[in-house]
Design a protein around this motif. Sequence first.
Motif, short mmCIF file in Angstrom:
data_model
loop_
_atom_site.label_atom_id
_atom_site.label_comp_id
_atom_site.label_asym_id
_atom_site.label_seq_id
_atom_site.Cartn_x
_atom_site.Cartn_y
_atom_site.Cartn_z
N LEU A 160 0.86 -1.15 -0.06
CA LEU A 160 0.05 -0.04 0.09
C LEU A 160 0.84 1.23 -0.04
O LEU A 160 0.50 2.30 -0.76
N LEU A 161 1.96 1.27 0.72
CA LEU A 161 2.81 2.50 0.98
C LEU A 161 3.41 2.71 -0.36
O LEU A 161 3.79 3.75 -0.86
N LEU A 162 3.86 1.56 -1.20
CA LEU A 162 4.73 1.78 -2.47
C LEU A 162 3.71 2.20 -3.55
O LEU A 162 4.07 2.87 -4.51
N THR A 163 2.55 1.69 -3.40
CA THR A 163 1.42 2.25 -4.49
C THR A 163 1.00 3.55 -4.15
O THR A 163 0.85 4.41 -5.31
N SER A 164 0.92 4.20 -3.24
CA SER A 164 0.68 5.47 -2.92
C SER A 164 1.77 6.32 -2.87
O SER A 164 1.69 7.59 -3.16
N GLN A 165 3.04 5.86 -2.68
CA GLN A 165 4.24 6.67 -2.60
C GLN A 165 4.47 7.83 -1.89
O GLN A 165 4.07 7.56 -0.60
N TYR A 166 4.38 8.90 -2.39
CA TYR A 166 4.48 10.32 -1.69
C TYR A 166 3.24 10.89 -0.87
O TYR A 166 2.92 11.67 -0.09
N ARG A 167 1.86 10.00 -1.23
CA ARG A 167 0.45 10.54 -0.84
C ARG A 167 0.29 9.74 0.54
O ARG A 167 0.66 8.63 0.61
N ASN A 168 -0.11 10.50 1.53
CA ASN A 168 -0.54 9.88 2.58
C ASN A 168 -1.55 8.93 2.84
O ASN A 168 -2.72 9.13 2.03
N ILE A 169 -1.44 8.06 3.45
CA ILE A 169 -2.46 6.89 3.78
C ILE A 169 -2.70 7.05 5.30
O ILE A 169 -1.86 6.80 6.12
N SER A 170 -3.99 7.09 5.56
CA SER A 170 -4.49 7.34 7.12
C SER A 170 -4.04 5.84 7.86
O SER A 170 -4.37 4.78 7.24
N LYS A 171 -4.19 5.98 9.16
CA LYS A 171 -4.09 4.89 9.84
C LYS A 171 -5.33 4.21 9.60
O LYS A 171 -5.43 2.78 9.54
N GLU A 172 -6.53 4.83 9.67
CA GLU A 172 -7.78 4.07 9.52
C GLU A 172 -7.83 3.29 8.06
O GLU A 172 -8.24 2.16 8.20
N THR A 173 -7.47 3.75 7.04
CA THR A 173 -7.21 3.12 5.89
C THR A 173 -6.55 1.83 5.77
O THR A 173 -6.81 0.79 5.41
N LEU A 174 -5.05 2.12 6.49
CA LEU A 174 -4.11 0.83 6.68
C LEU A 174 -4.81 -0.30 7.54
O LEU A 174 -4.81 -1.25 7.35
N LEU A 175 -5.45 0.28 8.60
CA LEU A 175 -6.22 -0.82 9.06
C LEU A 175 -7.29 -1.50 8.45
O LEU A 175 -7.51 -2.92 8.74
N THR A 176 -8.07 -0.94 7.77
CA THR A 176 -8.99 -1.59 7.10
C THR A 176 -8.59 -2.19 5.81
O THR A 176 -8.85 -3.54 5.55
N LYS A 177 -7.55 -1.90 5.01
CA LYS A 177 -6.84 -2.38 4.01
C LYS A 177 -6.02 -3.97 4.57
O LYS A 177 -5.76 -4.91 3.67
N VAL A 178 -5.45 -3.64 5.60
CA VAL A 178 -4.27 -4.78 5.97
C VAL A 178 -5.08 -5.73 6.84
O VAL A 178 -4.97 -6.98 6.92
N TRP A 179 -5.81 -5.16 7.82
CA TRP A 179 -6.37 -6.03 8.89
C TRP A 179 -7.75 -6.45 8.85
O TRP A 179 -8.32 -7.62 9.34
#
Length: 226
Positions: A160-179
């Motif tokens: 997810l971080l590599l896909t977004s690169q310099y664009r911020n990803i919120s913790k809420e989005t990471l929780l939803t996508k990863v967990w």
Amino acid sequence: MNILVVEDERRLADSIVDLLHTNNYAAEAVYDGAEGYDCAASGIYDLLILDVMLPHMDGFQIAKRLRRDRVGTPILMLTARSDVNDRIGGLNSGADYYLTKPFNTGELLACVRALLRRQGPQTEVLSYGNTTLDLSTSILSADGGDSIRLSAREFDLMRLLLTSQYRNISKETLLTKVWGYDSNADENHVEVYVSFLRKKLTSIGSNLHIEAIRRQGYHLEVTQDD
């Protein structure tokens, strides 16, 4: 294939998601224009199904901002507005196809397949800076450095971080996508795995750094040599 549906009519949005799931696509819905833009701007979706009339930010605005931000995700725009000028406006704003309501589900699926085909073969690796993630092996490597295999959670987070690169990803989005939506994981889990990834990036000689921005989330930065 991961599809985002942005539609404020919840029953319609959920029915589209169900239809996509039935046809073996990963899909989810959001019901607000501003949230839809934030999700789409992450760059993690293969297709955006976008309504025009949305609260806080309409579909035309979302499409224009995504294209301005160089997000190339295909956009299928849905609307009850069938006037030719509206269709022209949708296409000019950055949409790839314009489908009017009510629509036939077969036609919707045909549009989805056509737009996904335009992307061509799916990439086997993601790269940024001197760092590459092999999607088939979960191996993270740096040019001229070492390589390391990531755990499943680390892989999903790094992807997810590599896909977004310099664009911020919120913790809420990471929780939803990863967990996942139903997980009991909290923001501390994100922080722990970000720490794991930072150590592994350092260990392989990567020039990437995971930058934390308060209340906005995380993004990648390339460290320049002095």
